[in-house]
Structures are given as structure tokens and as C-alpha cells.
Motif scaffolding. Structure first.
Motif, PDB file in Angstrom:
ATOM      1  N   ALA A  40       0.843  -1.188   0.000  1.00  0.00           N
ATOM      2  CA  ALA A  40       0.000   0.000   0.000  1.00  0.00           C
ATOM      3  C   ALA A  40       0.881   1.241   0.000  1.00  0.00           C
ATOM      4  O   ALA A  40       2.045   1.179   0.427  1.00  0.00           O
ATOM      5  N   PRO A  41       0.350   2.373  -0.439  1.00  0.00           N
ATOM      6  CA  PRO A  41       1.151   3.599  -0.471  1.00  0.00           C
ATOM      7  C   PRO A  41       1.726   3.930   0.895  1.00  0.00           C
ATOM      8  O   PRO A  41       1.004   3.935   1.901  1.00  0.00           O
ATOM      9  N   PHE A  47       3.074  -9.724   3.139  1.00  0.00           N
ATOM     10  CA  PHE A  47       2.666 -11.036   2.658  1.00  0.00           C
ATOM     11  C   PHE A  47       1.150 -11.170   2.730  1.00  0.00           C
ATOM     12  O   PHE A  47       0.526 -10.761   3.706  1.00  0.00           O
ATOM     13  N   VAL A  48       0.574 -11.803   1.691  1.00  0.00           N
ATOM     14  CA  VAL A  48      -0.872 -12.027   1.642  1.00  0.00           C
ATOM     15  C   VAL A  48      -1.182 -13.522   1.724  1.00  0.00           C
ATOM     16  O   VAL A  48      -1.912 -13.961   2.610  1.00  0.00           O
ATOM     17  N   ALA A  49      -0.637 -14.290   0.785  1.00  0.00           N
ATOM     18  CA  ALA A  49      -0.947 -15.720   0.707  1.00  0.00           C
ATOM     19  C   ALA A  49       0.082 -16.392  -0.183  1.00  0.00           C
ATOM     20  O   ALA A  49       0.744 -15.734  -0.990  1.00  0.00           O
ATOM     21  N   ALA A  50       0.200 -17.713  -0.036  1.00  0.00           N
ATOM     22  CA  ALA A  50       1.118 -18.458  -0.884  1.00  0.00           C
ATOM     23  C   ALA A  50       0.656 -19.896  -1.001  1.00  0.00           C
ATOM     24  O   ALA A  50      -0.099 -20.402  -0.153  1.00  0.00           O
ATOM     25  N   THR A  91      -6.702  -1.914  -0.432  1.00  0.00           N
ATOM     26  CA  THR A  91      -6.149  -1.153  -1.554  1.00  0.00           C
ATOM     27  C   THR A  91      -4.628  -1.207  -1.530  1.00  0.00           C
ATOM     28  O   THR A  91      -3.996  -0.870  -0.521  1.00  0.00           O
ATOM     29  N   ALA A  92      -4.036  -1.652  -2.643  1.00  0.00           N
ATOM     30  CA  ALA A  92      -2.584  -1.814  -2.720  1.00  0.00           C
ATOM     31  C   ALA A  92      -2.216  -2.283  -4.121  1.00  0.00           C
ATOM     32  O   ALA A  92      -3.093  -2.651  -4.916  1.00  0.00           O
ATOM     33  N   THR A 119      -0.080  -5.448  -9.905  1.00  0.00           N
ATOM     34  CA  THR A 119      -1.357  -4.997 -10.444  1.00  0.00           C
ATOM     35  C   THR A 119      -2.080  -4.231  -9.340  1.00  0.00           C
ATOM     36  O   THR A 119      -2.099  -4.646  -8.186  1.00  0.00           O
ATOM     37  N   GLN A 120      -2.657  -3.097  -9.710  1.00  0.00           N
ATOM     38  CA  GLN A 120      -3.285  -2.220  -8.718  1.00  0.00           C
ATOM     39  C   GLN A 120      -4.686  -2.717  -8.382  1.00  0.00           C
ATOM     40  O   GLN A 120      -5.500  -3.013  -9.274  1.00  0.00           O
TER      41      GLN A 120
END
Length: 125
Positions: A40-41, A47-50, A91-92, A119-120
Motif C-alpha cells: 500500500a502507499p 505477505f498475503v498468501a502463498a 487497496t494496494a 497490479t493495482q
């Protein structure tokens, strides 16, 4: 040459859904753990997922558990991140990344060797 290309980002209303894709080339896809990391700005990468190379093991950050689903199609050399019940704080820029699956399923950005361009994702309140 290894390439990771994300797609599927965009603008969505809070509560909505998006499905991100990460198409790869130049690597033996099933030998790589695929991760999703966001930034994010003004914030550090997070980390989100893997998902492991064989698809049998997944890891999620707390905020993603129950809302996001990581998956992969080894026949298509593509990884996915399905995101539901999106919130403005999601948002990121979302990046997909890869590392050798022999070391497990990385949950920190520093463990990943190859990265896409991002990708936004923008979630409007």
C-alpha cells in the motif's frame, strides 16, 4: 528468462470481489511456491498468501484468512488469488512472486526470488 505477469486488478466497491492471475514463463512452474504480496502507499510490502508447488499447502496472512483464496493451475503455469469481501484497507499494488518450493512456503517477501510488475487493486468505500 523468468517472467511473472499479473492481471485482474482494478477498482471495486467495498464488499466486492476480484480474481487476480499470475501467468509465468521461463521456470518449471510446479517446482515453485507462488506467493502474493501487496504494498500500500507509504507502507512496506506485506505477505498475503502463498501456495506450494504441488498445491497441497497454502498459507495466509491473518487478514486474508477466510476472505482470500490462493490457487494454481500447473498445466497453465498460472497462479490465482481470489479476493472477496474486499475492504478499503485492501487497496494496494498486488505482486505475485516465486521461490523454490523445496524450501517450503515462504511467508515473507524476502524469501521470494522472482517478482511480477504488480497490479493495482483499489477498493472504494
Amino acid at each position: 528468462q523468468v517472467q511473472l505477469v499479473e492481471s485482474g486488478g482494478g477498482l471495486v466497491q467495498a464488499g466486492g470481489s476480484l480474481k487476480l492471475s499470475c501467468t509465468t514463463s521461463g521456470l518449471t512452474f510446479s517446482s515453485y511456491t507462488m506467493g502474493w504480496i501487496r504494498q500500500a502507499p507509504g507502507k512496506e510490502r506485506e505477505f498475503v498468501a502463498a501456495i506450494r508447488g504441488d498445491g497441497r499447502t497454502t498459507r495466509y496472512k491473518d487478514f486474508a484468512e477466510g476472505r482470500f483464496t490462493v490457487s494454481r493451475d500447473n498445466a497453465k503455469n498460472t497462479a490465482y488469488l481470489e479476493m472477496g469481501n474486499l475492504r478499503p484497507e485492501d487497496t494496494a499494488v498486488y505482486y505475485c512472486a516465486a521461490h523454490d518450493t523445496a524450501i517450503g512456503v515462504g511467508t515473507h517477501s524476502r524469501e521470494y526470488d522472482y517478482w511480477g510488475q504488480g497490479t493495482q487493486v483499489t477498493v472504494a468505500s
